[in-house]
Design a protein around this motif. Structure first.
Motif, PDB file in Angstrom:
ATOM      1  N   GLY A  40       0.834  -1.213   0.000  1.00  8.09           N
ATOM      2  CA  GLY A  40       0.000   0.000   0.000  1.00  8.09           C
ATOM      3  C   GLY A  40       0.864   1.256   0.000  1.00  8.09           C
ATOM      4  O   GLY A  40       1.906   1.325  -0.660  1.00  8.09           O
ATOM      5  N   GLN A  41       0.448   2.232   0.776  1.00  9.39           N
ATOM      6  CA  GLN A  41       1.171   3.517   0.842  1.00  9.39           C
ATOM      7  C   GLN A  41       2.583   3.347   1.389  1.00  9.39           C
ATOM      8  O   GLN A  41       3.459   4.173   1.128  1.00  9.39           O
ATOM      9  N   LEU A  42       2.795   2.289   2.166  1.00  8.32           N
ATOM     10  CA  LEU A  42       4.078   2.165   2.868  1.00  8.32           C
ATOM     11  C   LEU A  42       5.264   2.078   1.909  1.00  8.32           C
ATOM     12  O   LEU A  42       6.349   2.537   2.252  1.00  8.32           O
ATOM     13  N   ILE A  43       5.048   1.505   0.735  1.00  3.63           N
ATOM     14  CA  ILE A  43       6.210   1.274  -0.133  1.00  3.63           C
ATOM     15  C   ILE A  43       6.825   2.580  -0.630  1.00  3.63           C
ATOM     16  O   ILE A  43       7.938   2.599  -1.110  1.00  3.63           O
ATOM     17  N   LYS A  44       6.092   3.685  -0.513  1.00  8.83           N
ATOM     18  CA  LYS A  44       6.679   4.949  -0.977  1.00  8.83           C
ATOM     19  C   LYS A  44       7.079   5.873   0.173  1.00  8.83           C
ATOM     20  O   LYS A  44       7.526   6.985  -0.056  1.00  8.83           O
ATOM     21  N   GLN A  45       6.914   5.383   1.408  1.00  8.50           N
ATOM     22  CA  GLN A  45       7.253   6.227   2.568  1.00  8.50           C
ATOM     23  C   GLN A  45       8.706   6.003   2.930  1.00  8.50           C
ATOM     24  O   GLN A  45       9.042   5.008   3.558  1.00  8.50           O
ATOM     25  N   THR A  46       9.561   6.960   2.525  1.00 11.60           N
ATOM     26  CA  THR A  46      10.989   6.798   2.807  1.00 11.60           C
ATOM     27  C   THR A  46      11.361   7.428   4.151  1.00 11.60           C
ATOM     28  O   THR A  46      12.488   7.280   4.610  1.00 11.60           O
ATOM     29  N   HIS A  47      10.409   8.142   4.773  1.00 13.46           N
ATOM     30  CA  HIS A  47      10.734   8.795   6.052  1.00 13.46           C
ATOM     31  C   HIS A  47      10.483   7.855   7.229  1.00 13.46           C
ATOM     32  O   HIS A  47       9.777   6.852   7.089  1.00 13.46           O
ATOM     33  N   LYS A  48      11.083   8.226   8.377  1.00 14.93           N
ATOM     34  CA  LYS A  48      10.875   7.422   9.585  1.00 14.93           C
ATOM     35  C   LYS A  48       9.519   7.771  10.190  1.00 14.93           C
ATOM     36  O   LYS A  48       9.189   8.948  10.329  1.00 14.93           O
ATOM     37  N   PHE A  49       8.772   6.727  10.562  1.00 11.48           N
ATOM     38  CA  PHE A  49       7.410   6.949  11.025  1.00 11.48           C
ATOM     39  C   PHE A  49       7.344   7.484  12.446  1.00 11.48           C
ATOM     40  O   PHE A  49       8.193   7.191  13.272  1.00 11.48           O
ATOM     41  N   PHE A  50       6.300   8.266  12.675  1.00  6.63           N
ATOM     42  CA  PHE A  50       5.969   8.715  14.022  1.00  6.63           C
ATOM     43  C   PHE A  50       5.045   7.679  14.644  1.00  6.63           C
ATOM     44  O   PHE A  50       4.705   6.696  14.024  1.00  6.63           O
ATOM     45  N   GLY A  51       4.589   7.970  15.837  1.00  8.09           N
ATOM     46  CA  GLY A  51       3.565   7.107  16.453  1.00  8.09           C
ATOM     47  C   GLY A  51       4.129   6.311  17.602  1.00  8.09           C
ATOM     48  O   GLY A  51       5.010   6.773  18.325  1.00  8.09           O
ATOM     49  N   SER A  52       3.632   5.079  17.715  1.00  7.34           N
ATOM     50  CA  SER A  52       3.983   4.271  18.877  1.00  7.34           C
ATOM     51  C   SER A  52       5.061   3.254  18.503  1.00  7.34           C
ATOM     52  O   SER A  52       5.092   2.755  17.377  1.00  7.34           O
ATOM     53  N   ARG A  53       5.943   2.952  19.468  1.00  9.98           N
ATOM     54  CA  ARG A  53       7.019   1.987  19.189  1.00  9.98           C
ATOM     55  C   ARG A  53       6.430   0.621  18.831  1.00  9.98           C
ATOM     56  O   ARG A  53       6.974  -0.107  18.008  1.00  9.98           O
ATOM     57  N   ASP A  54       5.292   0.260  19.451  1.00 14.43           N
ATOM     58  CA  ASP A  54       4.646  -1.024  19.143  1.00 14.43           C
ATOM     59  C   ASP A  54       4.300  -1.107  17.658  1.00 14.43           C
ATOM     60  O   ASP A  54       4.199  -2.181  17.092  1.00 14.43           O
ATOM     61  N   GLU A  55       4.065   0.060  17.046  1.00 11.25           N
ATOM     62  CA  GLU A  55       3.705   0.088  15.617  1.00 11.25           C
ATOM     63  C   GLU A  55       4.875   0.597  14.782  1.00 11.25           C
ATOM     64  O   GLU A  55       4.702   1.267  13.769  1.00 11.25           O
TER      65      GLU A  55
END
Ligand SMILES: Cc1cc2nc3c(=O)[nH]c(=O)nc-3n(C[C@H](O)[C@H](O)[C@H](O)COP(=O)(O)OP(=O)(O)OC[C@H]3O[C@@H](n4cnc5c(N)ncnc54)[C@H](O)[C@@H]3O)c2cc1C
Length: 368
Positions: A40-55
């Motif tokens: 899905g969208q993840l394959i184009k996300q080159t940045h480091k994600f925010f949010g929770s460490r569990d995710e």
């Protein structure tokens, strides 16, 4: 006609998580995705994600996709995946769905249960010249650059300073494209400030309370007229021209819900969730009791909540098929979602969910 236990529509973070969870309980799963690759969208996300460490906060989006695909590969005896395969119709008489694979193949699947995790679509705004070559959605620009290695132009005007606008502006600069300016209709930057600060440090002006008035050019974009807005989004009369060959629209997403409409799920317009979304119970089961929803199709949030929703939906669908729940899983998903949605920043999401979640379970609402 193929018969499957669980059909998952969409192989993004929500769909892959649903498939992994249901297969982990023993269900046989078919995951289909229209795209050439899963993730899905993840394959184009080159940045480091925010949010929770569990995710997986702190991990780059495409790495998260790889982790989910490894999990699916580890359950290959239970999960089949098909790419380039689009669900195009749902037949209410018997719950059959029709699919196309590539441009030639058409076939039918009769699933016992289904998770719809079809993601979202980009919104566009009307303005003179918005049909000129050079006007793109920000998601399309991200796909072009980060999946196919193609830059959209040389000099970009970004319309929208939410997360997507700001992140894509930064990624354009990383790809060697000049970002002439970012314009934002509201009085504040909606995206994470750390990304906004990066592009400001690189000299990109962010014009708050401004929007695009028209695209300039005859054959393709040669510039953009930008106008000032007051606090009621009315033009103030001030106007200036931005020199650019590309206009990138990052003005929001709306849930992809066509299949849910076709399946007769009760739908509700919820502005906080960015469009029409299905009424569902706490476990994401819709009013068509053979169908669960997860991820951006259930309301626009983030990949982190999409993954947990996917787990919850996969869990619910597998349990309804008669597979034994793994102890503590359900409670952990509910707690993780509560944690992700805590705090002021998610006030809007919580208010939206209150409009569509039927606490008593989906048995309370009519199948329409
Ligand atoms: C620029 C940008 C930056 C982001 N940054 C972050 C971040 O830092 N942290 C975060 O948590 N989130 C972030 N997000 C949000 C995140 O990417 C999405 O919330 C998440 O991908 C939603 O997951 P999903 O599985 O619901 O949908 P998607 O990832 O969109 O996947 C849906 C899939 O369904 C497929 N599909 C659709 N219709 C059909 C059909 N009829 N038949 C078959 N397949 C179909 C599509 O091809 C797609 O692959 C960002 C998003 C963008 C655009």
């Amino acid at each position: 006609m193929r018969e499957v236990e669980l059909l998952v529509v969409g192989g993004g973070p929500a769909g892959l998580s649903a498939a992994a969870e249901a297969a982990g309980m023993g269900a046989s799963v078919l995951v289909v995705d229209s795209g050439p690759r899963l993730g899905g969208q993840l394959i184009k996300q080159t940045h480091k994600f925010f949010g929770s460490r569990d995710e997986h906060a702190g991990t780059r989006g495409f790495k998260i996709a790889e982790m989910l695909m490894e999990e699916i590969a580890g359950r290959s005896e239970k999960v089949e995946t098909m790419t380039d395969t689009t669900v195009v119709g749902y037949y209410r008489e018997d719950g059959t769905v029709s699919l196309t694979c590539g441009e030639e193949e058409y076939f039918l699947v009769k699933p016992r249960k289904m998770v719809i995790a079809a993601g979202a679509q980009e919104r566009l705004i009307p303005f003179p010249g918005n049909d000129l070559p050079g006007v793109y959605g920000a998601g399309a620009v991200q796909t072009l650059m980060n999946v196919y290695g193609v830059v959209p132009g040389r000099k970009v005007l970004m319309v929208g300073a939410g997360n997507i606008g700001i992140i894509v502006a930064y990624q354009l600069i990383q790809a060697g494209v000049e970002v002439a300016a970012v314009v934002e209709a509201t009085p504040r930057v909606g995206g994470y400030w750390v990304h906004a600060a990066k592009i400001r440090r690189l000299g990109v002006p962010i014009h708050l309370m401004h929007s695009i008035k028209r695209a300039l050019g005859e054959e393709s974009v040669e510039g953009a007229a930008v106008m000032g807005l007051d606090d009621k989004f009315r033009p103030t009369g001030s106007e200036f021209t931005v020199d650019c060959d590309t206009i990138c629209l990052a003005v929001g997403l709306t849930p992809t819900v066509e299949l849910l409409w076709q399946a007769g799920c009760k739908m509700k317009y919820v502005p906080q969730l960015c469009g029409y979304v299905p009424v569902r119970d706490l476990n994401l089961r819709t009013t068509n009791h053979d169908i669960w929803v997860a991820g951006d199709s259930s309301g626009i949030e983030e990949a982190s909540s999409a993954m947990v929703e996917g787990r919850l939906a996969g869990f619910g669908a597998a349990a309804a098929l008669g597979y034994k729940p793994r102890p503590g899983r359900y409670e952990s998903f509910v707690a993780r979602l509560d944690h992700l949605r805590a705090g002021e920043v998610c006030d809007k999401i919580r208010a939206g969910l209150e409009c569509v979640i039927c606490e008593g379970g989906s048995d309370d609402v009519f199948y329409e």
